[in-house]
Design a protein around this motif. Structure first.
Motif, PDB file in Angstrom:
ATOM      1  N   ALA A   1       0.829  -1.209   0.000  1.00 26.57           N
ATOM      2  CA  ALA A   1       0.000   0.000   0.000  1.00 26.57           C
ATOM      3  C   ALA A   1       0.859   1.253   0.000  1.00 26.57           C
ATOM      4  CB  ALA A   1      -0.930  -0.004   1.207  1.00 26.57           C
ATOM      5  N   ASN A   2       1.970   1.229   0.736  1.00 26.14           N
ATOM      6  CA  ASN A   2       2.826   2.405   0.808  1.00 26.14           C
ATOM      7  C   ASN A   2       3.528   2.688  -0.517  1.00 26.14           C
ATOM      8  OD1 ASN A   2       2.214   2.950   3.502  1.00 26.14           O
ATOM      9  ND2 ASN A   2       3.816   1.592   4.261  1.00 26.14           N
ATOM     10  N   VAL A   3       3.963   1.641  -1.209  1.00 27.07           N
ATOM     11  CA  VAL A   3       4.579   1.854  -2.524  1.00 27.07           C
ATOM     12  C   VAL A   3       3.537   2.353  -3.519  1.00 27.07           C
ATOM     13  CG1 VAL A   3       5.707   0.722  -4.488  1.00 27.07           C
ATOM     14  CG2 VAL A   3       6.492   0.254  -2.158  1.00 27.07           C
ATOM     15  N   GLU A   4       2.316   1.863  -3.433  1.00 26.48           N
ATOM     16  CA  GLU A   4       1.259   2.373  -4.309  1.00 26.48           C
ATOM     17  C   GLU A   4       1.070   3.881  -4.113  1.00 26.48           C
ATOM     18  OE1 GLU A   4      -0.089   1.031  -6.744  1.00 26.48           O
ATOM     19  OE2 GLU A   4      -0.100  -1.135  -6.471  1.00 26.48           O
ATOM     20  N   ARG A   5       1.119   4.332  -2.880  1.00 27.75           N
ATOM     21  CA  ARG A   5       1.013   5.782  -2.609  1.00 27.75           C
ATOM     22  C   ARG A   5       2.176   6.530  -3.244  1.00 27.75           C
ATOM     23  NH1 ARG A   5       0.803   6.186   3.682  1.00 27.75           N
ATOM     24  NH2 ARG A   5       0.567   8.433   3.284  1.00 27.75           N
ATOM     25  N   ILE A   6       3.359   5.973  -3.127  1.00 25.02           N
ATOM     26  CA  ILE A   6       4.541   6.613  -3.708  1.00 25.02           C
ATOM     27  C   ILE A   6       4.412   6.694  -5.228  1.00 25.02           C
ATOM     28  CG2 ILE A   6       7.020   6.338  -4.103  1.00 25.02           C
ATOM     29  CD1 ILE A   6       7.133   5.053  -1.265  1.00 25.02           C
TER      30      ILE A   6
ATOM     31  N   ALA B   1       7.484  12.702 -11.917  1.00 28.20           N
ATOM     32  CA  ALA B   1       8.836  12.283 -11.524  1.00 28.20           C
ATOM     33  C   ALA B   1       9.036  10.796 -11.809  1.00 28.20           C
ATOM     34  CB  ALA B   1       9.050  12.550 -10.036  1.00 28.20           C
ATOM     35  N   LYS B   2      10.256  10.448 -12.179  1.00 30.51           N
ATOM     36  CA  LYS B   2      10.660   9.056 -12.302  1.00 30.51           C
ATOM     37  C   LYS B   2      11.707   8.774 -11.226  1.00 30.51           C
ATOM     38  CE  LYS B   2       8.001   8.318 -15.811  1.00 30.51           C
ATOM     39  NZ  LYS B   2       6.735   7.583 -15.611  1.00 30.51           N
ATOM     40  N   ALA B   3      11.780   7.503 -10.815  1.00 33.46           N
ATOM     41  CA  ALA B   3      12.646   7.156  -9.686  1.00 33.46           C
ATOM     42  C   ALA B   3      13.252   5.781  -9.879  1.00 33.46           C
ATOM     43  CB  ALA B   3      11.843   7.194  -8.385  1.00 33.46           C
ATOM     44  N   THR B   4      14.215   5.484  -9.028  1.00 35.46           N
ATOM     45  CA  THR B   4      14.810   4.153  -8.942  1.00 35.46           C
ATOM     46  C   THR B   4      14.354   3.506  -7.643  1.00 35.46           C
ATOM     47  OG1 THR B   4      16.749   4.685 -10.280  1.00 35.46           O
ATOM     48  CG2 THR B   4      16.977   2.875  -8.695  1.00 35.46           C
ATOM     49  N   PHE B   5      13.810   2.300  -7.744  1.00 35.39           N
ATOM     50  CA  PHE B   5      13.310   1.563  -6.587  1.00 35.39           C
ATOM     51  C   PHE B   5      14.288   0.436  -6.245  1.00 35.39           C
ATOM     52  CE2 PHE B   5       9.647   3.834  -7.993  1.00 35.39           C
ATOM     53  CZ  PHE B   5       8.751   3.914  -6.930  1.00 35.39           C
TER      54      PHE B   5
ATOM     55  N   PRO C   1       5.013  -9.815  -6.400  1.00 35.95           N
ATOM     56  CA  PRO C   1       5.484  -9.662  -7.780  1.00 35.95           C
ATOM     57  C   PRO C   1       4.678  -8.649  -8.586  1.00 35.95           C
ATOM     58  CG  PRO C   1       4.358 -11.766  -7.477  1.00 35.95           C
ATOM     59  CD  PRO C   1       4.567 -11.190  -6.114  1.00 35.95           C
ATOM     60  N   ALA C   2       3.379  -8.543  -8.312  1.00 36.64           N
ATOM     61  CA  ALA C   2       2.569  -7.566  -9.043  1.00 36.64           C
ATOM     62  C   ALA C   2       3.035  -6.145  -8.749  1.00 36.64           C
ATOM     63  CB  ALA C   2       1.094  -7.731  -8.691  1.00 36.64           C
ATOM     64  N   LEU C   3       3.484  -5.901  -7.534  1.00 43.17           N
ATOM     65  CA  LEU C   3       3.989  -4.579  -7.177  1.00 43.17           C
ATOM     66  C   LEU C   3       5.260  -4.257  -7.968  1.00 43.17           C
ATOM     67  CD1 LEU C   3       3.767  -2.083  -5.386  1.00 43.17           C
ATOM     68  CD2 LEU C   3       5.148  -3.287  -3.672  1.00 43.17           C
TER      69      LEU C   3
ATOM     70  N   ARG D   1       6.024  -5.405 -10.861  1.00 44.09           N
ATOM     71  CA  ARG D   1       5.632  -5.135 -12.255  1.00 44.09           C
ATOM     72  C   ARG D   1       4.999  -3.754 -12.401  1.00 44.09           C
ATOM     73  NH1 ARG D   1       3.601 -10.711 -11.625  1.00 44.09           N
ATOM     74  NH2 ARG D   1       5.272 -12.104 -12.371  1.00 44.09           N
ATOM     75  N   ARG D   2       4.300  -3.282 -11.369  1.00 40.85           N
ATOM     76  CA  ARG D   2       3.724  -1.936 -11.438  1.00 40.85           C
ATOM     77  C   ARG D   2       4.821  -0.873 -11.411  1.00 40.85           C
ATOM     78  NH1 ARG D   2      -0.436  -4.439  -8.491  1.00 40.85           N
ATOM     79  NH2 ARG D   2       0.321  -3.821  -6.430  1.00 40.85           N
ATOM     80  N   ILE D   3       5.866  -1.113 -10.654  1.00 36.17           N
ATOM     81  CA  ILE D   3       7.005  -0.183 -10.646  1.00 36.17           C
ATOM     82  C   ILE D   3       7.580  -0.069 -12.055  1.00 36.17           C
ATOM     83  CG2 ILE D   3       9.393   0.077  -9.854  1.00 36.17           C
ATOM     84  CD1 ILE D   3       8.479  -1.160  -7.164  1.00 36.17           C
ATOM     85  N   VAL D   4       7.820  -1.198 -12.689  1.00 32.26           N
ATOM     86  CA  VAL D   4       8.389  -1.196 -14.038  1.00 32.26           C
ATOM     87  C   VAL D   4       7.413  -0.576 -15.032  1.00 32.26           C
ATOM     88  CG1 VAL D   4       9.190  -2.673 -15.922  1.00 32.26           C
ATOM     89  CG2 VAL D   4       9.873  -3.182 -13.564  1.00 32.26           C
ATOM     90  N   ALA D   5       6.135  -0.917 -14.932  1.00 31.37           N
ATOM     91  CA  ALA D   5       5.132  -0.382 -15.861  1.00 31.37           C
ATOM     92  C   ALA D   5       4.997   1.128 -15.732  1.00 31.37           C
ATOM     93  CB  ALA D   5       3.781  -1.051 -15.606  1.00 31.37           C
ATOM     94  N   GLY D   6       5.307   1.667 -14.563  1.00 31.88           N
ATOM     95  CA  GLY D   6       5.246   3.109 -14.363  1.00 31.88           C
ATOM     96  C   GLY D   6       6.422   3.861 -14.934  1.00 31.88           C
ATOM     97  N   GLY D   7       7.358   3.139 -15.547  1.00 29.46           N
ATOM     98  CA  GLY D   7       8.505   3.787 -16.164  1.00 29.46           C
ATOM     99  C   GLY D   7       9.656   4.040 -15.211  1.00 29.46           C
ATOM    100  N   HIS D   8       9.622   3.390 -14.054  1.00 26.47           N
ATOM    101  CA  HIS D   8      10.676   3.569 -13.067  1.00 26.47           C
ATOM    102  C   HIS D   8      11.733   2.478 -13.207  1.00 26.47           C
ATOM    103  CE1 HIS D   8       8.078   6.544 -11.224  1.00 26.47           C
ATOM    104  NE2 HIS D   8       7.091   5.655 -11.225  1.00 26.47           N
ATOM    105  N   GLU D   9      12.897   2.729 -12.628  1.00 24.29           N
ATOM    106  CA  GLU D   9      13.974   1.742 -12.661  1.00 24.29           C
ATOM    107  C   GLU D   9      13.829   0.776 -11.492  1.00 24.29           C
ATOM    108  OE1 GLU D   9      18.872   1.336 -12.504  1.00 24.29           O
ATOM    109  OE2 GLU D   9      17.921   3.213 -11.920  1.00 24.29           O
TER     110      GLU D   9
END
Length: 273
Positions: free
Chosen positions: A32-37, A46-50, A61-63, A65-73
């Protein structure tokens, strides 16, 4: 902009109070916290590195994939948040190779970056940088050039450097400002929550304008979560460092996305090399 993806019960300062074998039974709040971020970064353009733990990636794993789908590293924070300084060479290789393989399998992208838990690469274990290169990483953000009671290498360069020559691994330290022959922390963590926001903004602007360098900022998902379970039995200093100003953090991160332009570590430091 960088985020160290770990949950509140995995923080190194709590290691003596929370058994590792209890992690799977703990209330996980990282998703939930990463979803907020992700929403905050998207709203701010903004783009970021996680820097993500392999332990987290396996369970969410779905989280990933959402990081990657959002264009983040997607980058590595190791597997189970073990300090690099608490491992020997073989153990460290196993840890960083395992986390890299898990993240690449789930995210479907090469994982080029690594950050050691608690910035635990320093004068006593610089061999870890050689291991990271052997494991296929291209950069690390594991050295904090400050004096601290738990980590730090105050004599290290303040800005990106190649510890073993131009063709070796790139190390990208967390941002500091130089004042009175001392490096002062200016790149996030508890300092960012403790200090007035205007002062943190001023220090990062100084790095941009006076030093002509990008600022490297970091924070954790649990820092946006004032409702997280409280860990009992910890000392006053640890309790203060972990819980100070959690309720103000989301507002401050939103302000950062308005006041600065943020991008991924790989784009800023690896493109064109």
């Amino acid at each position: 902009m960088t985020i160290d993806v770990e949950d509140y019960f995995q923080v190194s300062a709590f290691a003596g109070h929370i058994a590792r074998d209890s992690w799977a039974q703990r209330e996980c709040r990282v998703e939930a916290n990463v979803e907020r971020i992700l929403a905050i970064l998207d709203e701010g353009g903004a783009k970021a590195t996680f820097f993500t733990l392999g332990w987290i990636a396996e369970r969410y794993p779905a989280l990933v994939r959402r990081i990657v789908a959002g264009g983040h590293e997607l980058a590595s924070h190791g597997y189970g948040h073990l300090r690099a300084s608490d491992q020997d060479r073989g153990q460290f290789m196993d840890d960083v190779a395992r986390s890299k393989a898990i993240l690449e399998d789930i995210g479907g992208r090469p994982v080029l970056g690594y950050r050691a838990p608690s910035f635990s690469i320093g004068p006593g274990n610089l061999w870890a940088l050689d291991v990271l290169q052997e494991a296929g990483y291209r950069y690390s953000s594991s050295i904090y050039p400050i004096a601290h009671d738990h980590y730090g290498m105050p004599d290290a360069p303040r800005f990106a450097f190649h510890p073993n020559g131009a063709h070796g691994l790139l190390e990208v330290p967390i941002t500091t400002v130089r004042l009175m022959e001392r490096n002062l922390p200016a790149g996030g963590g508890g300092y960012f929550r403790l200090l007035p926001y205007a002062l943190s903004r001023r220090m990062m602007r100084r790095v941009n304008q006076a030093d002509g360098q990008p600022a490297i900022f970091y924070f954790h998902p649990w820092e946006l979560d004032p409702g997280q379970p409280r860990v009992g039995g910890v000392g006053v200093k640890t309790r203060f460092r972990h819980y100070v100003n959690l309720a103000r953090m989301e507002r401050r991160i939103r302000a950062l996305t308005r006041d600065f332009a943020w991008d991924r570590m790989d784009r800023i430091f690896l493109e064109g090399t």
